[in-house]
Design an enzyme around this catalytic site. Structure first.
Site, PDB file in Angstrom:
ATOM      1  CD  GLN A 132     -11.384   5.521 -21.432  1.00  0.00           C
ATOM      2  OE1 GLN A 132     -12.624   5.291 -21.747  1.00  0.00           O
ATOM      3  NE2 GLN A 132     -10.680   5.238 -20.527  1.00  0.00           N
ATOM      4  CG  HIS A 261      -9.862  11.767 -15.050  1.00  0.00           C
ATOM      5  ND1 HIS A 261      -9.430  10.582 -15.736  1.00  0.00           N
ATOM      6  CD2 HIS A 261     -11.192  11.568 -15.153  1.00  0.00           C
ATOM      7  CE1 HIS A 261     -10.112   9.839 -15.872  1.00  0.00           C
ATOM      8  NE2 HIS A 261     -11.467  10.459 -15.722  1.00  0.00           N
ATOM      9  N   GLY A 315     -14.878  18.246 -23.025  1.00  0.00           N
ATOM     10  CA  GLY A 315     -15.817  16.923 -22.251  1.00  0.00           C
ATOM     11  C   GLY A 315     -17.080  17.685 -21.759  1.00  0.00           C
TER      12      GLY A 315
END
Length: 370
Positions: A132, A261, A315
């Protein structure tokens, strides 16, 4: 945390409860919190909760598979570990433990620009590594990171496009959050652009570091420069508007991650799951579509597949598992997600992830069928 306690975990949410007990308060807030009033953080979960599936029956599900192709490579699950910074703040083994668990589970691991372990060491775990990238003010450092990722064997480049500035994460600001001693962004060592070590009232050290190195001028024309400096497949992470998805596909993006996000950037942004169908329809197969933000269970993964995603990024559950038990904790979380997905696929009449695209969905209450 003892292996017996990990075996007693029934859902990834059990790891969240353990992490809340073992992490220092500031680190726990950093992992769990969102931006602003955390409206989008909550909305991400609410979107999954209000989406309902219409299972198919009389489908032979005596032999099911969870394998999928996320980008160019097959994976044991339609899942990759999302890019997350500073994982040694959660556990001393940090990214290496999480990557080893991803390798065991057969899923890709996304190494972050702000990793607390070098990409070379992460790749040495044997995991399929994606790298990333935040768009950096220093193009020289950017080129160096691209070269390092390629040399280490990274299989894809994921450019984060929703972070020209860091969102106002109020818990981090109130606590003047700074990283634990010995944890740093190792890709910026040798005295360049390190994380500020001193906390200041009302200022997150992470936000200060991000402002110092991330270039907010990133635009569509910069993708051409990036293409000229890497041979890796390019994935754009942080797209919600179908017009942006259309433009990304027109620029030849190999993948698009529909994401807000995890509720950590613009508070009030649309939940990623709600944005997914329009992006899928607009892109129409020109790029692979992944879903990020709010995924907590195997049923959540099935819902994303039903709306047209090729797979998901996971995540926070990985960080909770890491806090709960290092590599073994992450492995347990990934195992639970596999078991939940296997069960959900079978009960929905889907022998594999690809067949989930034929499922119909409805939003409650009284939502129209899709």
């Amino acid at each position: 945390m003892t292996p017996g306690a990990l075996d007693g975990m029934v859902t990834p949410a059990d790891a969240e409860a353990i992490a809340a007990e073992v992490l220092p308060a500031g680190v726990e807030r950093f992992v769990t919190g969102g931006a602003g009033g955390e409206l989008t953080l909550a909305a991400n979960r609410a979107a999954f909760d209000r989406l309902h599936l219409l299972p198919r029956v009389l489908a032979d599900v005596s032999a099911t598979s969870t394998t999928a192709t996320l980008l160019a490579d097959p994976a044991a699950l339609p899942l990759a570990v999302a890019p997350m910074a500073y994982q040694r703040a959660v556990h001393p083994d940090g990214e290496l433990a999480a990557a080893r668990a991803a390798f065991t589970a057969g899923v890709p691991f996304t190494a972050c620009t702000f990793s607390s372990m070098p990409v070379e060491d992460i790749a040495a775990t044997g995991a399929t590594v994606w790298f990333q990238l935040y768009w950096l003010r220093d193009r020289g450092v950017t080129k160096e990171l691209l070269a390092r990722a390629e040399a280490a064997g990274a299989r894809a480049l994921m450019l984060t496009v929703d972070t020209p500035y860091m969102g106002r994460r109020q818990a981090d600001m109130r606590g003047a959050f700074t990283l634990p001693e010995g944890v740093s962004a190792v890709h910026f060592e040798r005295g360049r652009d390190g994380v500020p070590s001193g906390a200041r009232d009302g200022v997150s050290a992470i936000a200060a570091q991000t402002a110092g190195v991330v270039d907010p001028s990133l635009s569509w024309s910069d993708l051409d420069w990036l293409r000229d400096h890497t041979r890796l497949p390019l994935v754009l992470k942080g797209i919600l508007d179908p017009a942006d998805a259309d433009r990304a596909a027109a620029h030849g993006a190999d993948g698009i991650v529909v994401s807000n996000h995890g509720g950590r950037q613009l508070d009030g942004a649309l939940p990623a799951l709600d944005a997914l169908p329009a992006v899928v329809d607009t892109v129409a197969g020109r790029s692979r579509i992944l879903l990020d933000s709010g995924v907590r269970s195997g049923t959540d993964i099935l819902k994303a597949l039903a709306l047209g995603a090729s797979g998901v990024l996971v995540g926070r559950p990985v960080l909770w598992g890491l806090a709960a038990g290092g590599e073994a904790g992450v492995s347990r979380v990934l195992t639970l997600l596999r078991e939940e997905l296997e069960n959900a696929l079978a009960l929905a009449g889907c022998p594999d992830p690809a067949s989930a695209a034929r499922l119909r969905t409805a939003r409650a209450p009284g939502g129209d069928l899709r």
